[in-house]
Scaffold this active site. Structure first.
Site, PDB file in Angstrom:
ATOM      1  N   GLY A  80       0.825  -1.044   0.471  1.00  0.00           N
ATOM      2  CA  GLY A  80      -0.213   0.269   0.231  1.00  0.00           C
ATOM      3  C   GLY A  80       0.577   1.677  -0.013  1.00  0.00           C
ATOM      4  O   GLY A  80       2.203   1.268   0.702  1.00  0.00           O
ATOM      5  N   ALA A 112      15.400  11.261  -0.086  1.00  0.00           N
ATOM      6  CA  ALA A 112      16.544  11.296   0.269  1.00  0.00           C
ATOM      7  C   ALA A 112      17.903   9.687   0.240  1.00  0.00           C
ATOM      8  O   ALA A 112      19.431  10.137   0.205  1.00  0.00           O
ATOM      9  CB  ALA A 112      15.898  10.598   2.046  1.00  0.00           C
ATOM     10  N   ARG A 163       0.826  -4.962  -5.232  1.00  0.00           N
ATOM     11  CA  ARG A 163       0.670  -6.136  -4.185  1.00  0.00           C
ATOM     12  C   ARG A 163       1.187  -6.814  -5.456  1.00  0.00           C
ATOM     13  O   ARG A 163       0.552  -7.184  -7.073  1.00  0.00           O
ATOM     14  CB  ARG A 163      -0.607  -6.384  -4.042  1.00  0.00           C
ATOM     15  CG  ARG A 163      -1.208  -5.381  -3.147  1.00  0.00           C
ATOM     16  CD  ARG A 163      -1.637  -5.504  -2.473  1.00  0.00           C
ATOM     17  NE  ARG A 163      -2.861  -4.645  -1.432  1.00  0.00           N
ATOM     18  CZ  ARG A 163      -1.811  -3.634  -0.581  1.00  0.00           C
ATOM     19  NH1 ARG A 163      -1.227  -3.660   0.084  1.00  0.00           N
ATOM     20  NH2 ARG A 163      -2.773  -2.812   0.119  1.00  0.00           N
ATOM     21  N   GLY A 171       6.360  -2.719   3.348  1.00  0.00           N
ATOM     22  CA  GLY A 171       5.290  -2.916   5.320  1.00  0.00           C
ATOM     23  C   GLY A 171       5.363  -4.217   5.321  1.00  0.00           C
ATOM     24  O   GLY A 171       6.738  -4.871   4.766  1.00  0.00           O
ATOM     25  N   ASP A 172       4.880  -5.058   6.598  1.00  0.00           N
ATOM     26  CA  ASP A 172       5.616  -5.959   6.984  1.00  0.00           C
ATOM     27  C   ASP A 172       5.646  -7.546   5.541  1.00  0.00           C
ATOM     28  O   ASP A 172       6.639  -8.499   5.138  1.00  0.00           O
ATOM     29  CB  ASP A 172       4.631  -6.363   8.287  1.00  0.00           C
ATOM     30  CG  ASP A 172       3.624  -7.507   7.691  1.00  0.00           C
ATOM     31  OD1 ASP A 172       3.377  -6.433   6.267  1.00  0.00           O
ATOM     32  OD2 ASP A 172       2.833  -7.792   8.455  1.00  0.00           O
ATOM     33  N   THR A 222       4.431   2.211   5.780  1.00  0.00           N
ATOM     34  CA  THR A 222       2.660   1.931   5.862  1.00  0.00           C
ATOM     35  C   THR A 222       2.495   2.786   6.749  1.00  0.00           C
ATOM     36  O   THR A 222       2.488   2.851   7.908  1.00  0.00           O
ATOM     37  CB  THR A 222       2.906   0.229   6.256  1.00  0.00           C
ATOM     38  OG1 THR A 222       1.503   0.320   6.262  1.00  0.00           O
ATOM     39  CG2 THR A 222       3.879   0.086   7.034  1.00  0.00           C
ATOM     40  N   ASP A 233      -0.228   1.400   8.528  1.00  0.00           N
ATOM     41  CA  ASP A 233      -0.631   0.525   9.787  1.00  0.00           C
ATOM     42  C   ASP A 233       0.098   1.117  11.019  1.00  0.00           C
ATOM     43  O   ASP A 233      -0.301   0.306  12.120  1.00  0.00           O
ATOM     44  CB  ASP A 233      -0.810  -0.387   8.897  1.00  0.00           C
ATOM     45  CG  ASP A 233      -1.919  -0.567   7.912  1.00  0.00           C
ATOM     46  OD1 ASP A 233      -2.814   0.198   7.553  1.00  0.00           O
ATOM     47  OD2 ASP A 233      -1.256  -1.326   6.999  1.00  0.00           O
ATOM     48  N   ASP A 268       2.478  -1.398  11.617  1.00  0.00           N
ATOM     49  CA  ASP A 268       2.601  -2.728  12.372  1.00  0.00           C
ATOM     50  C   ASP A 268       3.774  -3.495  11.967  1.00  0.00           C
ATOM     51  O   ASP A 268       3.569  -4.615  12.212  1.00  0.00           O
ATOM     52  CB  ASP A 268       1.385  -3.398  11.401  1.00  0.00           C
ATOM     53  CG  ASP A 268       1.738  -3.126   9.410  1.00  0.00           C
ATOM     54  OD1 ASP A 268       2.666  -2.761  10.019  1.00  0.00           O
ATOM     55  OD2 ASP A 268       0.426  -4.188   9.330  1.00  0.00           O
ATOM     56  N   ARG A 279      -5.213  -2.716   8.816  1.00  0.00           N
ATOM     57  CA  ARG A 279      -5.252  -3.994   8.850  1.00  0.00           C
ATOM     58  C   ARG A 279      -5.525  -4.635   9.726  1.00  0.00           C
ATOM     59  O   ARG A 279      -6.336  -3.936  11.444  1.00  0.00           O
ATOM     60  CB  ARG A 279      -3.813  -4.284   8.117  1.00  0.00           C
ATOM     61  CG  ARG A 279      -3.728  -4.363   6.661  1.00  0.00           C
ATOM     62  CD  ARG A 279      -1.946  -5.489   6.429  1.00  0.00           C
ATOM     63  NE  ARG A 279      -2.716  -5.416   5.383  1.00  0.00           N
ATOM     64  CZ  ARG A 279      -1.654  -5.561   4.546  1.00  0.00           C
ATOM     65  NH1 ARG A 279      -0.474  -6.048   4.574  1.00  0.00           N
ATOM     66  NH2 ARG A 279      -1.559  -5.351   2.950  1.00  0.00           N
ATOM     67  N   ARG A 330      -5.219   7.119   3.609  1.00  0.00           N
ATOM     68  CA  ARG A 330      -3.544   6.568   2.670  1.00  0.00           C
ATOM     69  C   ARG A 330      -2.894   8.030   1.678  1.00  0.00           C
ATOM     70  O   ARG A 330      -2.326   7.949   1.820  1.00  0.00           O
ATOM     71  CB  ARG A 330      -3.969   5.360   1.095  1.00  0.00           C
ATOM     72  CG  ARG A 330      -3.878   4.272   2.193  1.00  0.00           C
ATOM     73  CD  ARG A 330      -3.003   3.893   2.269  1.00  0.00           C
ATOM     74  NE  ARG A 330      -2.446   2.931  -0.060  1.00  0.00           N
ATOM     75  CZ  ARG A 330      -3.556   2.240   0.294  1.00  0.00           C
ATOM     76  NH1 ARG A 330      -4.169   0.605   1.174  1.00  0.00           N
ATOM     77  NH2 ARG A 330      -3.429   1.253  -1.193  1.00  0.00           N
TER      78      ARG A 330
HETATM   79  P1  ADP Z   1       2.801  -4.529   2.551  1.00  0.00           P
HETATM   80  O1  ADP Z   1       4.146  -4.997   2.443  1.00  0.00           O
HETATM   81  O2  ADP Z   1       2.264  -2.958   2.721  1.00  0.00           O
HETATM   82  O3  ADP Z   1       2.592  -4.852   4.164  1.00  0.00           O
HETATM   83  P2  ADP Z   1       1.391  -6.507   0.951  1.00  0.00           P
HETATM   84  O4  ADP Z   1       1.787  -7.373   2.080  1.00  0.00           O
HETATM   85  O5  ADP Z   1       0.452  -6.642   0.186  1.00  0.00           O
HETATM   86  O6  ADP Z   1       2.037  -4.681   1.644  1.00  0.00           O
HETATM   87  O7  ADP Z   1       2.771  -6.525   0.781  1.00  0.00           O
HETATM   88  C1  ADP Z   1       3.166  -5.937  -0.655  1.00  0.00           C
HETATM   89  C2  ADP Z   1       3.879  -7.066  -1.859  1.00  0.00           C
HETATM   90  O8  ADP Z   1       5.207  -7.712  -1.013  1.00  0.00           O
HETATM   91  C3  ADP Z   1       3.149  -8.387  -2.005  1.00  0.00           C
HETATM   92  O9  ADP Z   1       2.319  -8.089  -3.017  1.00  0.00           O
HETATM   93  C4  ADP Z   1       3.809  -9.588  -2.175  1.00  0.00           C
HETATM   94  O10 ADP Z   1       5.211  -9.367  -3.474  1.00  0.00           O
HETATM   95  C5  ADP Z   1       5.517  -9.035  -1.050  1.00  0.00           C
HETATM   96  N1  ADP Z   1       5.217 -10.520  -0.511  1.00  0.00           N
HETATM   97  C6  ADP Z   1       4.285 -10.095   1.063  1.00  0.00           C
HETATM   98  N2  ADP Z   1       4.079 -11.451   1.054  1.00  0.00           N
HETATM   99  C7  ADP Z   1       5.738 -11.931   0.567  1.00  0.00           C
HETATM  100  C8  ADP Z   1       5.795 -13.668   0.597  1.00  0.00           C
HETATM  101  N3  ADP Z   1       5.751 -14.629   2.281  1.00  0.00           N
HETATM  102  N4  ADP Z   1       6.801 -13.631   0.046  1.00  0.00           N
HETATM  103  C9  ADP Z   1       7.644 -13.005  -0.903  1.00  0.00           C
HETATM  104  N5  ADP Z   1       6.582 -11.834  -1.256  1.00  0.00           N
HETATM  105  C10 ADP Z   1       6.061 -11.312  -1.051  1.00  0.00           C
HETATM  106  O1  F6P Z   2      -1.736  -2.135   4.300  1.00  0.00           O
HETATM  107  C1  F6P Z   2      -1.839  -0.658   3.654  1.00  0.00           C
HETATM  108  C2  F6P Z   2      -4.100  -0.666   3.819  1.00  0.00           C
HETATM  109  O2  F6P Z   2      -4.249   0.473   3.435  1.00  0.00           O
HETATM  110  C3  F6P Z   2      -4.618  -0.684   5.201  1.00  0.00           C
HETATM  111  O3  F6P Z   2      -5.000  -0.747   6.124  1.00  0.00           O
HETATM  112  C4  F6P Z   2      -5.391  -2.549   4.126  1.00  0.00           C
HETATM  113  O4  F6P Z   2      -6.093  -2.464   5.154  1.00  0.00           O
HETATM  114  C5  F6P Z   2      -5.562  -2.040   3.075  1.00  0.00           C
HETATM  115  O5  F6P Z   2      -3.867  -1.308   2.741  1.00  0.00           O
HETATM  116  C6  F6P Z   2      -5.752  -2.030   1.759  1.00  0.00           C
HETATM  117  O6  F6P Z   2      -5.556  -2.213   0.690  1.00  0.00           O
HETATM  118  P1  F6P Z   2      -5.829  -2.011  -0.803  1.00  0.00           P
HETATM  119  O7  F6P Z   2      -5.847  -0.149  -0.873  1.00  0.00           O
HETATM  120  O8  F6P Z   2      -5.516  -3.160  -1.506  1.00  0.00           O
HETATM  121  O9  F6P Z   2      -7.584  -2.137  -0.548  1.00  0.00           O
END
Ligand code: ADP
Ligand code: F6P
Length: 319
Positions: A11, A22, A72, A102-103, A125, A127, A129, A171, A252
């Site tokens: 996100g 930076a 994603r 993010g994570d 992010t 979140d 989190d 989330r 966002r």
């Molecule tokens: P965020 O980074 O904000 O937590 P997502 O959870 O959607 O957002 O993760 C972003 C992208 O990171 C995913 O679309 C994927 O490309 C990669 N990713 C997430 N989880 C994994 C995983 N378990 N293994 C490899 N890549 C991952």
């Molecule tokens: O991780 C950021 C976030 O905005 C969360 O708070 C929310 O659950 C999710 O992304 C929404 O994702 P999307 O923009 O794909 O609907």
């Protein structure tokens, strides 16, 4: 270290651009070339890399979203796809990859580093989190956006003497709801970490009314969810008109706050320094207002801690 690449993933979050700026400016200052990867891991596996210079990041510090775009990319969970990404980075002569996200994005970076790619993560992010860091880039801006919305909803809530339930993002993390609830003067805060009882919520609302409260602002984290259904329940039980507002993606976007711009600038510069020290598989964070770096495996393995003290404070000052 001669050439690095940078991408934003997951996100978008306000302040990502300030972090990109930076990283690029610090790297160029140290004589390192920078390539921007467009559309996160999806763009990486498609070879969407562009050279970046000082002017690529001009006039972006105040802009929300990410100039590199984000995506994603579920395929990145497959090893063969990550192997392709590693090969592309090698073909471009990239020595290290900076991942802002993010994570989920960090998990992708962690797995990529197992294939020999040097990585460093910057937490971007809304979140908040990621446990290893006190704050993530974007959280402060989203928080201020939510507070602005609360202040507006409060006017209507008071005028109509209604209960207003505001559902915010995050989330499965309740930080946005907790911080916004405190700063916005909410009567009740519902987070996934603490859970809640519907009966107790209705009791608090009715007691508030008896004590002369003309509005009731309830902050609900999306990790608990169901604002509309909860509003119907509250209205049935309390007999007080109740409305639900789901804030959604408004949280966002927008120009990053000064706090997020500074945090992003400090973290971006630190990411380059960490790479120059020869470190890899690190994530950048902030603890007690000090910019830190930590091992990515350790950072991701940390168990989620909830700020009980802050939650207790919210309860003590809400009624
Ligand atoms: P965020 O980074 O904000 O937590 P997502 O959870 O959607 O957002 O993760 C972003 C992208 O990171 C995913 O679309 C994927 O490309 C990669 N990713 C997430 N989880 C994994 C995983 N378990 N293994 C490899 N890549 C991952
Ligand atoms: O991780 C950021 C976030 O905005 C969360 O708070 C929310 O659950 C999710 O992304 C929404 O994702 P999307 O923009 O794909 O609907």
């Amino acid at each position: 270290m001669q050439k690095i690449a940078i991408l934003t993933s997951g996100g978008d979050a306000p302040g990502m651009n300030a972090a990109i700026r930076a990283v690029v400016r610090t790297a160029l200052h140290k004589g390192i070339q920078v390539m921007g990867v467009q559309r996160g891991y999806a763009g990486l596996i498609n070879g969407e890399l562009i050279p970046m210079n000082r002017s690529s990041v001009s006039d972006i510090i105040h802009r929300g979203g990410t100039i590199l775009r984000t995506a994603r990319c579920p395929e990145f969970k497959k090893e063969e796809v990550r192997e392709k990404a590693a090969k592309i980075l090698k073909a471009y002569g990239i020595d290290a990859l900076v991942v802002i996200g993010g994570d989920g994005s960090f998990t992708g970076a962690k797995l990529l580093s197992k294939l020999g790619v040097k990585t460093v993560g910057i937490p971007g992010t809304i979140d908040n989190d990621l446990v290893y860091t006190d704050y993530t880039i974007g959280f402060d801006t989203a928080l201020n956006t939510v507070i602005d919305a609360i202040d507006k909803v409060r006017d209507t809530s008071t005028s109509h003497e209604r209960v207003s339930i505001l559902e915010v993002m995050g989330r499965d993390c309740g930080d946005l709801a907790l911080y916004a609830g405190i700063a916005g003067g909410a009567e009740y805060i519902i987070t996934p970490e603490k859970g809640f009882s519907r009966d107790e919520l209705c009791k608090v609302i009715l007691e508030g009314k008896q004590n002369g409260k003309v509005h009731n602002l309830i902050l609900l984290a999306e990790g608990v969810g169901g604002a509309q259904e909860l509003a119907e329940y509250v209205e049935n039980v309390t007999g007080i008109e109740t409305r639900a507002t789901v804030l959604g993606h408004i949280q966002r976007g927008g120009s990053p706050t000064a706090t997020d711009r500074i945090l992003a600038s400090r973290m971006g510069a630190k990411a380059v320094e960490v790479l120059l020290e020869g470190k890899t598989s690190r994530v950048i964070g902030i603890r007690d207002n000090k910019i830190i770096d930590e091992d990515i495996d350790e950072a991701l393995a940390l168990e989620r801690k909830f700020d009980d003290e802050l939650f207790d404070l919210s309860e003590a000052i809400s009624s």
